[in-house]
Design a protein around this motif. Sequence first.
Motif, PDB file in Angstrom:
ATOM      1  N   GLY A  88       0.811  -1.210   0.000  1.00 31.54           N
ATOM      2  CA  GLY A  88       0.000   0.000   0.000  1.00 31.54           C
ATOM      3  C   GLY A  88       0.845   1.261   0.000  1.00 31.54           C
ATOM      4  N   ALA A  89       0.586   2.164  -0.951  1.00 32.59           N
ATOM      5  CA  ALA A  89       1.376   3.385  -1.067  1.00 32.59           C
ATOM      6  C   ALA A  89       1.182   4.301   0.137  1.00 32.59           C
ATOM      7  CB  ALA A  89       1.015   4.115  -2.354  1.00 32.59           C
ATOM      8  N   ALA A  94       0.465  -0.335 -10.387  1.00 30.22           N
ATOM      9  CA  ALA A  94      -0.279  -0.019  -9.169  1.00 30.22           C
ATOM     10  C   ALA A  94      -1.755   0.112  -9.509  1.00 30.22           C
ATOM     11  CB  ALA A  94       0.241   1.262  -8.533  1.00 30.22           C
ATOM     12  N   MET A  95      -2.599  -0.285  -8.563  1.00 29.04           N
ATOM     13  CA  MET A  95      -4.039  -0.169  -8.763  1.00 29.04           C
ATOM     14  C   MET A  95      -4.686   0.316  -7.479  1.00 29.04           C
ATOM     15  SD  MET A  95      -5.310  -4.133  -8.595  1.00 29.04           S
ATOM     16  CE  MET A  95      -4.999  -5.117  -7.104  1.00 29.04           C
ATOM     17  N   GLU A  96      -5.737   1.078  -7.625  1.00 28.06           N
ATOM     18  CA  GLU A  96      -6.507   1.538  -6.465  1.00 28.06           C
ATOM     19  C   GLU A  96      -7.603   0.524  -6.191  1.00 28.06           C
ATOM     20  OE1 GLU A  96      -8.845   5.508  -4.772  1.00 28.06           O
ATOM     21  OE2 GLU A  96      -8.078   5.452  -6.824  1.00 28.06           O
ATOM     22  N   ALA A  97      -7.638   0.002  -4.979  1.00 26.35           N
ATOM     23  CA  ALA A  97      -8.591  -1.047  -4.652  1.00 26.35           C
ATOM     24  C   ALA A  97      -8.789  -1.120  -3.151  1.00 26.35           C
ATOM     25  CB  ALA A  97      -8.103  -2.403  -5.179  1.00 26.35           C
ATOM     26  N   GLY A 142     -10.777   2.086 -11.287  1.00 28.74           N
ATOM     27  CA  GLY A 142      -9.914   2.467 -12.401  1.00 28.74           C
ATOM     28  C   GLY A 142      -9.111   1.286 -12.909  1.00 28.74           C
ATOM     29  N   THR A 143      -8.095   1.584 -13.695  1.00 28.64           N
ATOM     30  CA  THR A 143      -7.240   0.565 -14.307  1.00 28.64           C
ATOM     31  C   THR A 143      -5.835   0.643 -13.724  1.00 28.64           C
ATOM     32  OG1 THR A 143      -6.647   2.060 -16.115  1.00 28.64           O
ATOM     33  CG2 THR A 143      -8.550   0.630 -16.451  1.00 28.64           C
ATOM     34  N   PRO A 144      -5.083  -0.466 -13.704  1.00 27.86           N
ATOM     35  CA  PRO A 144      -3.698  -0.424 -13.218  1.00 27.86           C
ATOM     36  C   PRO A 144      -2.861   0.541 -14.033  1.00 27.86           C
ATOM     37  CG  PRO A 144      -4.476  -2.695 -13.415  1.00 27.86           C
ATOM     38  CD  PRO A 144      -5.505  -1.836 -14.074  1.00 27.86           C
ATOM     39  N   ALA A 145      -1.922   1.204 -13.363  1.00 24.16           N
ATOM     40  CA  ALA A 145      -1.075   2.198 -14.020  1.00 24.16           C
ATOM     41  C   ALA A 145       0.329   2.135 -13.442  1.00 24.16           C
ATOM     42  CB  ALA A 145      -1.667   3.598 -13.840  1.00 24.16           C
ATOM     43  N   VAL A 146       1.256   2.774 -14.106  1.00 24.98           N
ATOM     44  CA  VAL A 146       2.628   2.837 -13.611  1.00 24.98           C
ATOM     45  C   VAL A 146       2.647   3.691 -12.351  1.00 24.98           C
ATOM     46  CG1 VAL A 146       4.976   3.581 -14.134  1.00 24.98           C
ATOM     47  CG2 VAL A 146       3.555   2.574 -15.927  1.00 24.98           C
ATOM     48  N   PRO A 147       3.216   3.202 -11.238  1.00 23.08           N
ATOM     49  CA  PRO A 147       3.209   3.977  -9.991  1.00 23.08           C
ATOM     50  C   PRO A 147       4.040   5.244 -10.119  1.00 23.08           C
ATOM     51  CG  PRO A 147       4.633   2.058  -9.781  1.00 23.08           C
ATOM     52  CD  PRO A 147       3.924   1.905 -11.093  1.00 23.08           C
ATOM     53  N   SER A 148       3.623   6.260  -9.382  1.00 21.52           N
ATOM     54  CA  SER A 148       4.332   7.542  -9.437  1.00 21.52           C
ATOM     55  C   SER A 148       5.658   7.494  -8.689  1.00 21.52           C
ATOM     56  CB  SER A 148       3.445   8.645  -8.854  1.00 21.52           C
ATOM     57  OG  SER A 148       3.069   8.328  -7.513  1.00 21.52           O
ATOM     58  N   SER A 149       5.805   6.583  -7.736  1.00 18.28           N
ATOM     59  CA  SER A 149       7.049   6.478  -6.974  1.00 18.28           C
ATOM     60  C   SER A 149       7.202   5.068  -6.443  1.00 18.28           C
ATOM     61  CB  SER A 149       7.056   7.478  -5.812  1.00 18.28           C
ATOM     62  OG  SER A 149       5.995   7.203  -4.913  1.00 18.28           O
TER      63      SER A 149
END
Length: 328
Positions: A237-238, A265-268, A288-295
Amino acid sequence: MWGLCKGSGSKPYRTVVDTTGPAYQCSCPSRKFPCKHALGLLLLWSDPDGPVASGESEGAPDWARTWLAGRAERTARKKAAPAAPADTEAARRRAEQRAERVSAGASELEQRLEDLLRGGLAAAEQAGYSLWEETAARMVDAQAPGLAARVRELGAIPGSGPGWPVRLLEESALLYLLVRARRRQAELPEALSSVVGARLGLPVRAEGPPLRDTWLVLAQYDTADARLTTRRAWLHGATSGRTALLLSYGAAGKAPELTLPVGLAMEAELTWFPRGTGGRAELGERFGTPAVPSSRPTGVDVTEALGRYGQAVREDGDVDGATAKLGR
């Protein structure tokens, strides 16, 4: 995304990938899922300078739109379908029958461990692995898969190298403690009872409020036996900093349905299982859809990692000091 892949036939294979699943469909005859054509399409898409770009479903060819529409319709029907009424009485009887089988299996294993120690550990090497496999099969029949797995681990220790009798004695003692705990499970505090049940392989349910976060998919791998394919995925978890283990299953030779993109990364929402399940959680609603994490997640040094591991072991095996009650 979609594409045509030239194969051995006269017509190219039609390949389409829904990244929100992710899910795949290809006209090739391969029995692997996903097939190499879907993986190739994803590989091209992963290259920012590659020839594949994300598109909207409206621009897809008819065969891709038909498949996407079918997926959307099945998902909508599944969400709208009313839940079947639960037969609580039948469920109670099944639970009682399984509890009786597990208790009988634990008692049988307790006797076998006592016979092993009474006859001496040297006899374990002479007996070979077949004795352990037969005992593990008995535990499977008793519907105690956790005990079966631990018995198989015992069978691999004799002859594994110098010092194996010490290792066999240690693991046998821990397993003996577990089967004795099953006999007195009703007397244990709730938290420790959950640990014992998880070690036995009894089904448990996720509890507590769900935690919504952006989860980085750290790793995923499959293990398979003659009956089942088990997929393990680890998330971090970020915001919460928590780590979770997700388990999913498929029939022998088939990949589990849950597939998560490692490195994205995905929000869930996640809901955790009780203690004793190795940090296992249940995946809830995804946003939403999985995406490249910002960090990247913040790392720790070796000392802190060992400290966290020790804390996890303590919480798992000494829940609120309850092992003292088990020892009495």
